[in-house]
Design a protein around this motif. Structure first.
Motif, PDB file in Angstrom:
ATOM      1  N   ASP A  42      -5.544  -6.577   5.927  1.00  0.00           N
ATOM      2  CA  ASP A  42      -6.284  -6.207   4.714  1.00  0.00           C
ATOM      3  C   ASP A  42      -7.659  -5.650   5.052  1.00  0.00           C
ATOM      4  OD1 ASP A  42      -4.539  -6.584   2.620  1.00  0.00           O
ATOM      5  OD2 ASP A  42      -4.964  -8.721   2.460  1.00  0.00           O
ATOM      6  N   ASN A  43      -8.361  -6.317   5.994  1.00  0.00           N
ATOM      7  CA  ASN A  43      -9.684  -5.829   6.390  1.00  0.00           C
ATOM      8  C   ASN A  43      -9.600  -4.459   7.035  1.00  0.00           C
ATOM      9  OD1 ASN A  43     -10.974  -8.039   5.428  1.00  0.00           O
ATOM     10  ND2 ASN A  43     -11.579  -8.902   7.394  1.00  0.00           N
ATOM     11  N   ALA A  44      -8.539  -4.242   7.813  1.00  0.00           N
ATOM     12  CA  ALA A  44      -8.374  -2.936   8.453  1.00  0.00           C
ATOM     13  C   ALA A  44      -8.213  -1.830   7.424  1.00  0.00           C
ATOM     14  CB  ALA A  44      -7.166  -2.962   9.393  1.00  0.00           C
ATOM     15  N   MET A  45      -7.638  -2.145   6.262  1.00  0.00           N
ATOM     16  CA  MET A  45      -7.485  -1.160   5.189  1.00  0.00           C
ATOM     17  C   MET A  45      -8.766  -1.024   4.363  1.00  0.00           C
ATOM     18  SD  MET A  45      -4.594   0.416   5.096  1.00  0.00           S
ATOM     19  CE  MET A  45      -4.580   0.979   3.394  1.00  0.00           C
ATOM     20  N   LYS A  46      -9.374  -2.157   4.009  1.00  0.00           N
ATOM     21  CA  LYS A  46     -10.519  -2.118   3.096  1.00  0.00           C
ATOM     22  C   LYS A  46     -11.737  -1.459   3.729  1.00  0.00           C
ATOM     23  CE  LYS A  46     -10.547  -6.553   2.091  1.00  0.00           C
ATOM     24  NZ  LYS A  46     -10.927  -7.823   1.458  1.00  0.00           N
ATOM     25  N   TYR A  47     -12.009  -1.776   4.999  1.00  0.00           N
ATOM     26  CA  TYR A  47     -13.198  -1.248   5.663  1.00  0.00           C
ATOM     27  C   TYR A  47     -12.830   0.016   6.462  1.00  0.00           C
ATOM     28  CZ  TYR A  47     -15.281  -5.684   4.360  1.00  0.00           C
ATOM     29  OH  TYR A  47     -15.747  -6.761   3.639  1.00  0.00           O
ATOM     30  N   TYR A  62       0.831  -1.201   0.000  1.00  0.00           N
ATOM     31  CA  TYR A  62       0.000   0.000   0.000  1.00  0.00           C
ATOM     32  C   TYR A  62       0.872   1.260   0.000  1.00  0.00           C
ATOM     33  CZ  TYR A  62      -4.006  -2.962   1.129  1.00  0.00           C
ATOM     34  OH  TYR A  62      -4.993  -3.919   1.090  1.00  0.00           O
ATOM     35  N   THR A  63       1.834   1.303  -0.921  1.00  0.00           N
ATOM     36  CA  THR A  63       2.743   2.460  -0.980  1.00  0.00           C
ATOM     37  C   THR A  63       2.021   3.750  -1.351  1.00  0.00           C
ATOM     38  OG1 THR A  63       3.276   1.805  -3.250  1.00  0.00           O
ATOM     39  CG2 THR A  63       4.793   1.104  -1.497  1.00  0.00           C
ATOM     40  N   ASP A  64       0.909   3.623  -2.102  1.00  0.00           N
ATOM     41  CA  ASP A  64       0.190   4.817  -2.556  1.00  0.00           C
ATOM     42  C   ASP A  64      -0.826   5.310  -1.522  1.00  0.00           C
ATOM     43  OD1 ASP A  64       1.574   4.671  -4.906  1.00  0.00           O
ATOM     44  OD2 ASP A  64       0.036   3.480  -5.925  1.00  0.00           O
ATOM     45  N   ALA A  65      -1.070   4.539  -0.461  1.00  0.00           N
ATOM     46  CA  ALA A  65      -2.088   4.914   0.531  1.00  0.00           C
ATOM     47  C   ALA A  65      -1.448   5.664   1.688  1.00  0.00           C
ATOM     48  CB  ALA A  65      -2.796   3.667   1.050  1.00  0.00           C
ATOM     49  N   GLN A  66      -2.221   6.560   2.292  1.00  0.00           N
ATOM     50  CA  GLN A  66      -1.775   7.248   3.496  1.00  0.00           C
ATOM     51  C   GLN A  66      -2.117   6.355   4.691  1.00  0.00           C
ATOM     52  OE1 GLN A  66      -2.847  11.407   3.860  1.00  0.00           O
ATOM     53  NE2 GLN A  66      -3.163  11.590   1.638  1.00  0.00           N
ATOM     54  N   ILE A  67      -1.131   5.754   5.257  1.00  0.00           N
ATOM     55  CA  ILE A  67      -1.351   4.762   6.306  1.00  0.00           C
ATOM     56  C   ILE A  67      -0.352   4.952   7.445  1.00  0.00           C
ATOM     57  CG2 ILE A  67       0.009   3.147   4.923  1.00  0.00           C
ATOM     58  CD1 ILE A  67      -1.427   0.853   6.284  1.00  0.00           C
ATOM     59  N   ASP A  68      -0.872   4.957   8.661  1.00  0.00           N
ATOM     60  CA  ASP A  68      -0.018   4.945   9.851  1.00  0.00           C
ATOM     61  C   ASP A  68      -0.039   3.522  10.402  1.00  0.00           C
ATOM     62  OD1 ASP A  68       0.497   7.615   9.639  1.00  0.00           O
ATOM     63  OD2 ASP A  68      -1.083   8.240  11.015  1.00  0.00           O
ATOM     64  N   LEU A  69       1.007   2.785  10.149  1.00  0.00           N
ATOM     65  CA  LEU A  69       1.093   1.387  10.571  1.00  0.00           C
ATOM     66  C   LEU A  69       2.253   1.244  11.544  1.00  0.00           C
ATOM     67  CD1 LEU A  69       0.164  -1.569  10.241  1.00  0.00           C
ATOM     68  CD2 LEU A  69       1.723  -1.745   8.292  1.00  0.00           C
ATOM     69  N   ILE A  71     -12.856   4.410   5.872  1.00  0.00           N
ATOM     70  CA  ILE A  71     -13.205   5.533   4.999  1.00  0.00           C
ATOM     71  C   ILE A  71     -12.340   6.760   5.264  1.00  0.00           C
ATOM     72  CG2 ILE A  71     -15.602   4.789   4.691  1.00  0.00           C
ATOM     73  CD1 ILE A  71     -16.412   6.787   6.827  1.00  0.00           C
ATOM     74  N   HIS A  72     -11.452   6.679   6.270  1.00  0.00           N
ATOM     75  CA  HIS A  72     -10.611   7.831   6.580  1.00  0.00           C
ATOM     76  C   HIS A  72      -9.526   8.003   5.519  1.00  0.00           C
ATOM     77  CE1 HIS A  72     -12.398   6.977  10.552  1.00  0.00           C
ATOM     78  NE2 HIS A  72     -12.278   8.292  10.738  1.00  0.00           N
ATOM     79  N   GLU A  73      -9.208   9.254   5.242  1.00  0.00           N
ATOM     80  CA  GLU A  73      -8.139   9.509   4.276  1.00  0.00           C
ATOM     81  C   GLU A  73      -6.808   8.986   4.797  1.00  0.00           C
ATOM     82  OE1 GLU A  73      -6.145  13.293   1.863  1.00  0.00           O
ATOM     83  OE2 GLU A  73      -7.954  13.571   3.094  1.00  0.00           O
ATOM     84  N   ARG A  74      -6.596   9.149   6.098  1.00  0.00           N
ATOM     85  CA  ARG A  74      -5.388   8.604   6.714  1.00  0.00           C
ATOM     86  C   ARG A  74      -5.809   7.427   7.606  1.00  0.00           C
ATOM     87  NH1 ARG A  74      -0.615  10.420   6.218  1.00  0.00           N
ATOM     88  NH2 ARG A  74       1.100   9.674   7.523  1.00  0.00           N
TER      89      ARG A  74
END
Length: 477
Positions: A378-383, A344-351, A385-388
């Motif tokens: 994967d579920n944490a990302m798919k479900y 998920y390089t293109d997503a804004q994610i704090d992991l 709606i937050h931008e980050r």
């Protein structure tokens, strides 16, 4: 499905009621047959003994003289005179004659002692009760021309209403619920001469609880009927529930085939298009076009590979064979989170990983454990709606267990949906704020891996606030 289920239910209900009606019909007719035959020998003995006792008499021994005294002779002559001269006086005198006759018959009734003698002599049921009724009295001023002195269809005010009924006037006895089945005899005595009378009376004898006694005799048949109907109902419900399960499974399989066909066709179509483009000389003249197309093929090939792997896992996960080895969970989690970030390089994610556990060495199947964690991530990302998107993986340990928690800030799961999220092919049918494609297999894999390792999995979720999955792993002692 709804229509076919309604038709199935309708047919089943109609069949059940048809069976119940047939059963009731058969039991009712058996009851009537038993009712006709009940105490038949006793009734025959009582009839013969009663008719012998009142030979040349009526109602009971000595009743004939009582009726003669009030109805024949001067009383009958006076009644005729009033009949021909004064209608009102005639009706009044007729009622007084009837009243006197009935009251005297009731006072002199001796059927109690007669019936007791018959019961004792013939060793009959001592619980037998009787009812002696005066059915009709007609008088004749001329030979064979009768007119009613008493008509049971009328109510006579001088007589007690409690002894009057459509069957006649009760002269004696306590038996209630009179019917043809309790009738012993009905006799009519008459004379062809003038200034005489015709009298009809009936004797009923029966036990006070006839129907209950018959039902006791029929209890095996009644029990069999009840058990057969109950068995049919139980069989219907079991069959119906199994049918619903099979129908649901069939629908889920159909949905799975439709989904997997669509999911497989999408990357395959992209690969085919990209491959055709690579054959176009105008496109491949530019190097950047080739790189772009090969990247498309690479991404879609990886997606196709994942889909095929999921289908294979679907079969394999039914009977998981574990290959356990000693592993450091923190090291595995570091590697998995790195791969996940690259995905998920293109997503804004704090992991982030908070490795708080002091002990992280456990025995596990690396492939299953990796599948489990990736599906939860994967579920944490798919479900979400937050931008980050925020995902926090936390480990804790005590003397006996290692806990791994995966917490997100996603849309959450309502209580009703939580009951089904681990079912195979389950897809939430309620409208969601985010559109997610899939086969409904991710959390099914998670459950299979947890059960195969004999671990524990807890879910906490609140709609709008996110979800936390906690895996509890026993530590080697």
């Amino acid at each position: 499905m709804q229509k076919s289920r309604s038709i199935y239910l309708l047919i089943a209900i109609v069949s059940f009621f048809t069976l119940a009606i047939v059963q009731i019909y058969l039991v009712f007719h058996m009851f009537e047959l038993q009712n006709d035959q009940y105490n038949l020998p006793e009734k025959k003995v009582i009839k013969e003994s009663y008719e012998d006792a009142i030979a040349n008499d009526n109602l009971f021994p000595g009743a004939g003289k009582i009726v003669d005294r009030y109805i024949e002779g001067s009383n009958l002559l006076h009644l005729e005179q009033l009949y021909r001269t004064d209608s009102a006086a005639f009706h009044a005198y007729r009622q007084r004659m009837l009243d006197s006759t009935v009251k005297t018959l009731i006072a002199r009734n001796n059927i109690d002692s007669l019936l007791q003698l018959i019961i004792t002599r013939n060793k009959l049921n001592p619980q037998l009760r009787y009812a002696l009724l005066l059915v009709a009295i007609d008088v004749a001023f001329e030979s064979n021309k009768y007119m009613p002195l008493y008509d049971r269809e009328q109510v006579y005010p001088l007589l007690d209403k409690r002894i009057q009924s459509k069957l006649g006037i009760r002269i004696g006895g306590t038996l209630q619920g009179l019917s043809k089945h309790s009738s012993i005899t009905s006799l009519t005595l008459s004379s062809l001469r003038a200034y005489s009378y015709r009298i009809q009376f009936a004797l009923y004898v029966d036990t006070p609880h006839r129907k209950l006694a018959i039902l006791k005799m029929m209890w095996p048949v009644l029990l069999l009927s009840i058990f057969s109907i109950a068995g049919v109902v139980a069989l219907f419900f079991v069959t119906y529930l199994n049918w619903l399960r099979q129908r649901k499974l069939s629908d889920m399989k159909s949905d799975f085939i439709n989904n997997i066909t669509h999911e497989l066709h999408t990357p395959l179509a992209a690969i085919i298009v990209a491959n055709k483009s690579l054959r176009n000389e105008k496109i491949i003249d530019r190097k950047e076009n080739i790189v772009s197309l090969t990247e498309v093929i690479q991404r879609q090939s990886e997606r196709l590979h994942r889909l095929i792997t999921q289908v294979i896992d679907l079969t394999a996960c039914n009977e998981i064979t574990l290959h356990k080895e000693e592993q450091a969970v923190h090291r595995l989690l570091d590697e998995m989170l790195l791969d996940f970030r690259l995905k998920y390089t293109d997503a804004q994610i704090d992991l982030c990983l908070e490795a708080n556990a002091t002990r992280d060495i456990v025995w596990l199947d690396t492939f299953c454990f990796t599948t489990l964690i990736f599906n939860l991530l994967d579920n944490a990302m798919k479900y979400n709606i937050h931008e980050r998107k925020k995902i926090k993986v936390t480990t804790r340990s005590n003397k006996k267990h290692l806990e791994i928690s995966i917490e997100d800030n996603g849309i959450g799961i309502c209580a009703d949906t939580q009951k089904h999220i681990f079912d195979k092919f389950y897809r939430n049918t309620k409208p969601l704020p985010v559109k997610v494609k899939g086969l409904g297999l991710g959390l099914f894999y998670v459950k299979q891996c947890i059960e195969a390792h004999e671990w524990e999995l807890l879910v906490w979720s609140q709609p709008g606030k996110g979800t936390t999955f906690t895996v509890t792993i026993p530590l080697p002692q």
